[in-house]
Design a protein around this motif. Sequence first.
Motif, short mmCIF file in Angstrom:
data_model
loop_
_atom_site.label_atom_id
_atom_site.label_comp_id
_atom_site.label_asym_id
_atom_site.label_seq_id
_atom_site.Cartn_x
_atom_site.Cartn_y
_atom_site.Cartn_z
N TYR A 30 -11.99 -19.03 3.75
CA TYR A 30 -13.45 -19.22 3.66
C TYR A 30 -14.19 -18.53 4.80
CZ TYR A 30 -17.97 -21.41 2.99
OH TYR A 30 -19.31 -21.62 2.77
N TYR A 31 -13.76 -18.78 6.03
CA TYR A 31 -14.48 -18.22 7.18
C TYR A 31 -14.05 -16.80 7.53
CZ TYR A 31 -16.20 -22.93 7.96
OH TYR A 31 -16.81 -24.15 7.80
N GLY A 32 -12.91 -16.36 7.01
CA GLY A 32 -12.40 -15.05 7.36
C GLY A 32 -12.80 -13.94 6.42
N ASP A 33 -13.51 -14.27 5.36
CA ASP A 33 -13.89 -13.26 4.38
C ASP A 33 -15.34 -13.47 4.00
OD1 ASP A 33 -14.30 -12.23 1.53
OD2 ASP A 33 -12.32 -11.41 2.02
N SER A 34 -16.15 -12.44 4.17
CA SER A 34 -17.58 -12.58 3.92
C SER A 34 -17.89 -12.86 2.45
CB SER A 34 -18.34 -11.34 4.40
OG SER A 34 -17.87 -10.19 3.73
N TRP A 35 -17.01 -12.43 1.54
CA TRP A 35 -17.25 -12.69 0.12
C TRP A 35 -17.07 -14.17 -0.21
CZ3 TRP A 35 -14.65 -14.32 -4.29
CH2 TRP A 35 -15.30 -14.03 -5.50
N PHE A 36 -15.99 -14.77 0.25
CA PHE A 36 -15.74 -16.18 -0.02
C PHE A 36 -16.79 -17.08 0.64
CE2 PHE A 36 -11.37 -14.69 -0.92
CZ PHE A 36 -11.25 -15.20 -2.19
N SER A 37 -17.26 -16.69 1.81
CA SER A 37 -18.23 -17.53 2.52
C SER A 37 -19.61 -17.52 1.86
CB SER A 37 -18.33 -17.12 3.99
OG SER A 37 -18.78 -15.80 4.10
N LEU A 38 -19.81 -16.67 0.85
CA LEU A 38 -21.05 -16.71 0.08
C LEU A 38 -21.08 -17.90 -0.89
CD1 LEU A 38 -21.47 -12.93 -0.80
CD2 LEU A 38 -22.70 -14.23 0.95
N ILE A 39 -19.91 -18.44 -1.20
CA ILE A 39 -19.81 -19.60 -2.09
C ILE A 39 -20.17 -20.84 -1.27
CG2 ILE A 39 -18.24 -20.96 -3.53
CD1 ILE A 39 -16.48 -18.37 -3.69
N PRO A 40 -20.97 -21.76 -1.80
CA PRO A 40 -21.22 -23.00 -1.06
C PRO A 40 -19.89 -23.67 -0.68
CG PRO A 40 -22.71 -22.85 -2.92
CD PRO A 40 -21.72 -21.71 -3.06
N LYS A 41 -19.81 -24.11 0.58
CA LYS A 41 -18.55 -24.59 1.13
C LYS A 41 -17.91 -25.70 0.29
CE LYS A 41 -16.44 -26.28 5.35
NZ LYS A 41 -16.66 -26.74 6.71
N ASP A 42 -18.70 -26.70 -0.14
CA ASP A 42 -18.11 -27.80 -0.89
C ASP A 42 -17.54 -27.33 -2.23
OD1 ASP A 42 -20.77 -27.33 -1.70
OD2 ASP A 42 -21.01 -29.36 -2.46
N ILE A 43 -18.20 -26.40 -2.89
CA ILE A 43 -17.70 -25.86 -4.16
C ILE A 43 -16.42 -25.06 -3.92
CG2 ILE A 43 -18.20 -24.22 -6.02
CD1 ILE A 43 -21.15 -25.14 -5.80
N PHE A 44 -16.42 -24.23 -2.89
CA PHE A 44 -15.23 -23.44 -2.56
C PHE A 44 -14.05 -24.36 -2.28
CE2 PHE A 44 -12.35 -21.82 0.63
CZ PHE A 44 -11.94 -20.64 0.06
N MET A 45 -14.21 -25.33 -1.39
CA MET A 45 -13.10 -26.19 -0.99
C MET A 45 -12.59 -27.00 -2.18
SD MET A 45 -12.33 -25.55 2.10
CE MET A 45 -13.03 -24.74 3.53
N ASP A 46 -13.47 -27.53 -2.99
CA ASP A 46 -13.04 -28.34 -4.13
C ASP A 46 -12.24 -27.51 -5.14
OD1 ASP A 46 -14.26 -30.60 -3.11
OD2 ASP A 46 -16.04 -30.45 -4.39
N ASN A 47 -12.67 -26.30 -5.39
CA ASN A 47 -12.02 -25.48 -6.41
C ASN A 47 -10.81 -24.71 -5.90
OD1 ASN A 47 -13.69 -25.75 -8.97
ND2 ASN A 47 -15.23 -25.46 -7.39
#
Length: 79
Positions: A30-47
């Motif tokens: 999440y924090y190491g890639d600018s593309w993934f960090s565009l996703i809201p954190k809670d949605i990213f972590m849950d999925n």
Amino acid sequence: MSDFDGLYSIRDGKESDNNFILATFLRGLYYGDSWFSLIPKDIFMDNYKEVAELLVTSPNNAVKIACLPEDPDVILGYS
């Protein structure tokens, strides 16, 4: 001979390592890639947690742990 001989050991991953692996893998992604960090954190972590869990727990994958020789529960890295 390597300058690192004796400083670490390699062992197979075990179930008790999974929480550490999942937490560091997800944060790194999440924090190491600018593309993934565009996703809201809670949605990213849950999925992505489900995806990461499948990678770590699949019987088709092998997890190797670099650890301290004197304390194999201290994880230095993993693959």
